[in-house]
Design an enzyme around this catalytic site. Structure first.
Site, PDB file in Angstrom:
ATOM      1  N   LYS A  11       0.636  -1.012   0.076  1.00 52.88           N
ATOM      2  CA  LYS A  11       0.050  -0.376  -0.117  1.00 52.88           C
ATOM      3  C   LYS A  11       1.012   1.309   0.130  1.00 52.88           C
ATOM      4  O   LYS A  11       2.196   1.028   0.457  1.00 52.88           O
ATOM      5  CB  LYS A  11      -1.244  -0.424   1.100  1.00 52.88           C
ATOM      6  CG  LYS A  11      -1.602   0.922   1.637  1.00 52.88           C
ATOM      7  CD  LYS A  11      -0.895   2.250   2.228  1.00 52.88           C
ATOM      8  CE  LYS A  11      -0.212   1.198   3.552  1.00 52.88           C
ATOM      9  NZ  LYS A  11       0.062   3.078   4.570  1.00 52.88           N
ATOM     10  N   ASP A  68      -5.266  -0.105   6.716  1.00 55.12           N
ATOM     11  CA  ASP A  68      -4.444  -0.798   5.866  1.00 55.12           C
ATOM     12  C   ASP A  68      -5.713  -2.075   5.508  1.00 55.12           C
ATOM     13  O   ASP A  68      -5.460  -2.291   4.441  1.00 55.12           O
ATOM     14  CB  ASP A  68      -3.451  -0.800   6.207  1.00 55.12           C
ATOM     15  CG  ASP A  68      -2.624  -0.024   6.285  1.00 55.12           C
ATOM     16  OD1 ASP A  68      -3.112   1.370   6.261  1.00 55.12           O
ATOM     17  OD2 ASP A  68      -1.279  -0.031   7.091  1.00 55.12           O
TER      18      ASP A  68
END
Length: 292
Positions: free
Chosen positions: A11, A138
């Site tokens: 990410k 996340d």
């Protein structure tokens, strides 16, 4: 199925806006624009008896209940009530560890997908949201993937896709320095330096939608960065090295300590990475590409 393979992608936060005014519960409201990099971990899931076993080729990664894969597997078992379910999970770690790329969370999201298929379990969106409240922002983003605007107040999340077909070559620089926990980072935020970039946030989102590369680069920002750089000056050093190597944009990854430099072509990224590797100053240097 007796075996399932999954990829878990890194990410990258292109924009992080932190509201300095905490919520009643004591959390900073945070807005993100997140994408993924093509750096990925590989997970192999196999049926097994006797619980959850994680095998990993990276010694820094825990293979017990501290691992997001393990936590995700337990949540999935508890949700079904089938505590006798077991799996052996082989993790090939490629995402830099504790470097700002949410690798553990991405692995956890891949585990939910892989194990639900291995165990023939349907997971509702309501359950996934419940899991996210325990496994974090996340993890929540990694379930969605792509390019998205994510809002977070404590464990309450929202997500909205951002349409863009652009991609950039990136050079990821991982320093030898070890950061403190993200909790520590939040505790040491300079509130006078955060929450002032919402205009950049808006411009970045618009530039992504308009495929405007120049304004994407001009409006990259991370509200963690100025506070983290006070304690870890290596952040500024890496950004300067990337600038000298020709990066069109530089950005600290998440809560640090890696820094990402953006380049217009693979060749330029490769030349920059080659130059940075020569001085052997950093722990790891990777060439990647954004996934929108």
């Amino acid at each position: 199925m007796s075996k399932i393979t999954k990829k878990a992608f890194a990410k990258l936060d292109l924009g992080i806006h932190i509201n300095p005014k905490k919520s009643k519960e004591g959390f900073f409201p945070v807005s993100y624009i997140d994408c993924q990099l093509d750096i990925c971990d590989e997970l192999l899931f196999e049926r097994a008896k006797g619980g959850i076993e994680i095998i990993c080729d990276e010694p820094e990664v825990p293979t017990n209940e501290d691992n997001f894969i393990y936590q995700a597997a337990l949540l999935l078992k508890e949700a079904t009530g089938k505590r006798n379910l077991g799996a052996r999970i082989n993790l090939k770690k490629r995402i830099p560890v504790k470097a700002g790329f949410g690798g553990g969370s991405s692995d956890g999201a891949a585990a939910i997908d892989g194990l639900s298929k291995l165990w023939n379990i349907d997971v509702s969106r309501v359950k996934l949201l419940e899991f996210s409240k325990k496994l974090g922002k996340d993890f929540y983003f990694s379930l969605h993937g792509g390019l998205a605007e994510v809002s977070s107040v404590g464990r309450n999340y929202g997500i909205k896709s951002v349409n863009s077909s652009l991609s950039f070559w990136a050079v990821v620089v991982v320093p030898h320095d070890q950061k403190h926990s993200t909790g520590w980072i939040y505790e040491h935020l300079d509130r006078d330096k955060i929450g002032k970039s919402f205009n950049k946030f808006r411009k970045l989102k618009q530039a992504l939608s308009n495929k405007d590369k120049a304004n994407i680069m001009a409006n990259l920002f991370n509200d963690f960065e100025s506070s983290v750089a006070v304690y870890f000056p290596i952040i500024s050093e890496i950004k300067q090295d990337l600038a000298d190597a020709g990066a069109s944009g530089k950005l600290m990854a998440g809560a640090g300590l890696s820094v990402v430099g953006f380049f217009d072509s693979q060749k330029r990224a490769e030349l920059a990475a080659f130059g940075l590797k020569k001085n052997q100053k950093y722990k790891q240097i990777l060439i990647s590409k954004t996934i929108f």
